[in-house]
Design a protein around this motif. Structure first.
Motif, PDB file in Angstrom:
ATOM      1  N   THR A  80       0.837  -1.189   0.000  1.00 42.18           N
ATOM      2  CA  THR A  80       0.000   0.000   0.000  1.00 42.18           C
ATOM      3  C   THR A  80       0.873   1.240   0.000  1.00 42.18           C
ATOM      4  OG1 THR A  80      -1.714  -1.151   1.272  1.00 42.18           O
ATOM      5  CG2 THR A  80      -1.797   1.261   1.247  1.00 42.18           C
ATOM      6  N   ASP A  81       0.510   2.210  -0.843  1.00 46.63           N
ATOM      7  CA  ASP A  81       1.243   3.475  -0.866  1.00 46.63           C
ATOM      8  C   ASP A  81       0.733   4.356   0.265  1.00 46.63           C
ATOM      9  OD1 ASP A  81       2.546   2.607  -3.129  1.00 46.63           O
ATOM     10  OD2 ASP A  81       1.164   3.605  -4.506  1.00 46.63           O
ATOM     11  N   ILE A  82       1.669   4.987   0.972  1.00 44.85           N
ATOM     12  CA  ILE A  82       1.289   5.851   2.083  1.00 44.85           C
ATOM     13  C   ILE A  82       2.316   6.968   2.225  1.00 44.85           C
ATOM     14  CG2 ILE A  82       2.510   4.449   3.822  1.00 44.85           C
ATOM     15  CD1 ILE A  82       0.062   5.121   5.693  1.00 44.85           C
ATOM     16  N   ASN A  83       1.847   8.143   2.616  1.00 46.77           N
ATOM     17  CA  ASN A  83       2.730   9.305   2.769  1.00 46.77           C
ATOM     18  C   ASN A  83       2.827   9.723   4.227  1.00 46.77           C
ATOM     19  OD1 ASN A  83       2.905   9.429  -0.077  1.00 46.77           O
ATOM     20  ND2 ASN A  83       1.112  10.756  -0.195  1.00 46.77           N
ATOM     21  N   TYR A  84       3.978  10.284   4.580  1.00 39.90           N
ATOM     22  CA  TYR A  84       4.206  10.823   5.920  1.00 39.90           C
ATOM     23  C   TYR A  84       4.747  12.237   5.774  1.00 39.90           C
ATOM     24  CZ  TYR A  84       3.999   5.841   6.951  1.00 39.90           C
ATOM     25  OH  TYR A  84       3.616   4.514   7.016  1.00 39.90           O
ATOM     26  N   GLU A  85       4.265  13.137   6.616  1.00 40.67           N
ATOM     27  CA  GLU A  85       4.668  14.536   6.542  1.00 40.67           C
ATOM     28  C   GLU A  85       5.137  15.016   7.908  1.00 40.67           C
ATOM     29  OE1 GLU A  85       1.534  16.831   4.513  1.00 40.67           O
ATOM     30  OE2 GLU A  85       0.663  14.891   3.948  1.00 40.67           O
ATOM     31  N   GLY A  86       6.209  15.784   7.917  1.00 41.59           N
ATOM     32  CA  GLY A  86       6.715  16.260   9.193  1.00 41.59           C
ATOM     33  C   GLY A  86       7.765  17.342   9.019  1.00 41.59           C
ATOM     34  N   TYR A  87       8.366  17.697  10.148  1.00 42.82           N
ATOM     35  CA  TYR A  87       9.414  18.719  10.149  1.00 42.82           C
ATOM     36  C   TYR A  87      10.658  18.162  10.815  1.00 42.82           C
ATOM     37  CZ  TYR A  87       6.049  22.203   8.578  1.00 42.82           C
ATOM     38  OH  TYR A  87       5.127  22.901   7.838  1.00 42.82           O
ATOM     39  N   GLY A  88      11.785  18.363  10.152  1.00 44.97           N
ATOM     40  CA  GLY A  88      13.054  17.914  10.684  1.00 44.97           C
ATOM     41  C   GLY A  88      13.761  19.025  11.437  1.00 44.97           C
ATOM     42  N   PRO A  89      15.030  18.810  11.794  1.00 46.93           N
ATOM     43  CA  PRO A  89      15.814  19.841  12.490  1.00 46.93           C
ATOM     44  C   PRO A  89      15.827  21.147  11.695  1.00 46.93           C
ATOM     45  CG  PRO A  89      16.973  17.755  12.523  1.00 46.93           C
ATOM     46  CD  PRO A  89      15.790  17.560  11.615  1.00 46.93           C
ATOM     47  N   GLY A  90      15.758  22.263  12.400  1.00 48.55           N
ATOM     48  CA  GLY A  90      15.765  23.557  11.742  1.00 48.55           C
ATOM     49  C   GLY A  90      14.433  23.942  11.137  1.00 48.55           C
ATOM     50  N   GLY A  91      13.401  23.127  11.376  1.00 51.87           N
ATOM     51  CA  GLY A  91      12.079  23.442  10.845  1.00 51.87           C
ATOM     52  C   GLY A  91      11.922  23.179   9.364  1.00 51.87           C
ATOM     53  N   VAL A  92      12.800  22.332   8.798  1.00 48.43           N
ATOM     54  CA  VAL A  92      12.706  22.006   7.378  1.00 48.43           C
ATOM     55  C   VAL A  92      11.593  20.982   7.155  1.00 48.43           C
ATOM     56  CG1 VAL A  92      13.919  21.033   5.388  1.00 48.43           C
ATOM     57  CG2 VAL A  92      15.151  22.468   7.023  1.00 48.43           C
ATOM     58  N   ALA A 206      16.283  27.729   5.279  1.00 54.29           N
ATOM     59  CA  ALA A 206      17.737  27.648   5.410  1.00 54.29           C
ATOM     60  C   ALA A 206      18.120  27.135   6.797  1.00 54.29           C
ATOM     61  CB  ALA A 206      18.361  29.017   5.173  1.00 54.29           C
ATOM     62  N   ILE A 207      19.231  26.412   6.855  1.00 55.17           N
ATOM     63  CA  ILE A 207      19.816  25.984   8.127  1.00 55.17           C
ATOM     64  C   ILE A 207      21.223  26.570   8.203  1.00 55.17           C
ATOM     65  CG2 ILE A 207      20.663  24.046   9.509  1.00 55.17           C
ATOM     66  CD1 ILE A 207      18.472  22.323   8.405  1.00 55.17           C
ATOM     67  N   ASP A 208      21.448  27.452   9.171  1.00 54.25           N
ATOM     68  CA  ASP A 208      22.749  28.117   9.292  1.00 54.25           C
ATOM     69  C   ASP A 208      23.688  27.400  10.255  1.00 54.25           C
ATOM     70  OD1 ASP A 208      21.946  30.197   7.547  1.00 54.25           O
ATOM     71  OD2 ASP A 208      20.906  31.197   9.190  1.00 54.25           O
ATOM     72  N   ASP A 209      23.119  26.677  11.209  1.00 53.46           N
ATOM     73  CA  ASP A 209      23.941  26.003  12.207  1.00 53.46           C
ATOM     74  C   ASP A 209      24.446  24.659  11.676  1.00 53.46           C
ATOM     75  OD1 ASP A 209      24.830  25.698  15.131  1.00 53.46           O
ATOM     76  OD2 ASP A 209      23.630  23.893  14.816  1.00 53.46           O
ATOM     77  N   GLU A 210      25.747  24.424  11.763  1.00 52.03           N
ATOM     78  CA  GLU A 210      26.348  23.213  11.200  1.00 52.03           C
ATOM     79  C   GLU A 210      25.855  21.949  11.889  1.00 52.03           C
ATOM     80  OE1 GLU A 210      30.784  21.299  10.322  1.00 52.03           O
ATOM     81  OE2 GLU A 210      30.571  23.429  10.794  1.00 52.03           O
TER      82      GLU A 210
END
Length: 240
Positions: A80-92, A206-210
């Motif tokens: 079955t095809d399924i999608n997941y949505e979320g936010y990673g580090p830095g709000g990406v 954008a993510i500025d912190d390394e």
């Protein structure tokens, strides 16, 4: 191990990882094409495209055959095809497309990847205004005998934008034109290097912190290494 040997080993490890990722992506395209149509490349245009791409990267035939069989339900299990949505580090924003025979397992895995980097898995539709879907085809310039005629043909089939860069035509079109352009390419005997539906970010973060960037990259690696995950999209602003 000496310093020089360590550097060589590190480079080899990075090359092996990159090669493995190419194999994985190519085989997942074979699986998806097989799943959406027949297992015969002579009657399934997208499968032919995917198999040709695998051959270009020297993917073993046994691996290709297994991906086709899996797409056809050869193991007796439906996917079955399924999608997941979320936010990673830095709000990406991160959009994950998966195909699974066990949704409980897959969602638990995906959630754990987000949790490991202090990200968060959201509700379906939460990234509706972050990504748009579009059809994308890549065609080698050497396969086009007459540029003007080629462009007119694909525009007539629904293409919105055609660009030529580094010997490759990129065709962008609305999702609903995917099938028409696919048929048109078949009619004019052109097999694209790639043909797929993509999710394109409407805005970037954008993510500025390394350290934050490293955590984000870790999330993407974890997701892409999961057997159930087909494609991962994000809206990280790339460096020029």
């Amino acid at each position: 191990m000496g310093r020089k040997s360590a550097k060589i080993a590190a480079k080899k490890g990075a090359a092996d990882k990159a090669r493995g990722q190419v194999f994985t992506r190519a085989l997942k395209d074979v699986f998806l094409a097989s799943k959406s149509g027949s297992g015969d490349p002579d009657t399934n245009f997208l499968l032919k495209v995917a198999i040709d791409r695998c051959k270009k990267f020297n993917v073993p035939k046994d691996n290709i055959d297994r991906a086709i069989k899996k797409g056809q339900g050869g193991d007796g299990v439906g996917y079955t095809d399924i999608n997941y949505e979320g936010y990673g580090p830095g709000g990406v924003a991160v959009f994950v497309e998966a195909s699974t025979d066990n949704n409980t397992r897959t969602v638990a895995n995906v959630r754990s990847y987000f949790n490991k980097v202090q990200g968060s898995l959201g509700q379906t539709g939460s990234l509706e205004f972050v990504f748009k879907r579009e059809a994308n085809f890549l065609v080698n310039e050497e396969n086009v005998s007459d540029q003007d005629e080629f462009e007119l043909e694909v525009i007539d089939a629904g293409a919105e934008d055609i660009t030529l860069e580094d010997g490759v035509y990129e065709i962008i079109a609305p999702v609903e034109s995917f099938g028409d352009i696919q048929k048109k390419l078949q009619e004019i005997n052109i097999t694209p290097e790639e043909a797929r539906l993509e999710r394109v970010p409407l805005n970037h973060k954008a993510i500025d912190d390394e350290d934050t960037l490293k955590q984000f990259e870790r999330l993407i690696d974890l997701l892409e290494e999961d057997d159930d995950v087909v494609t991962v999209y994000h809206n990280l602003e790339e460096e020029e």
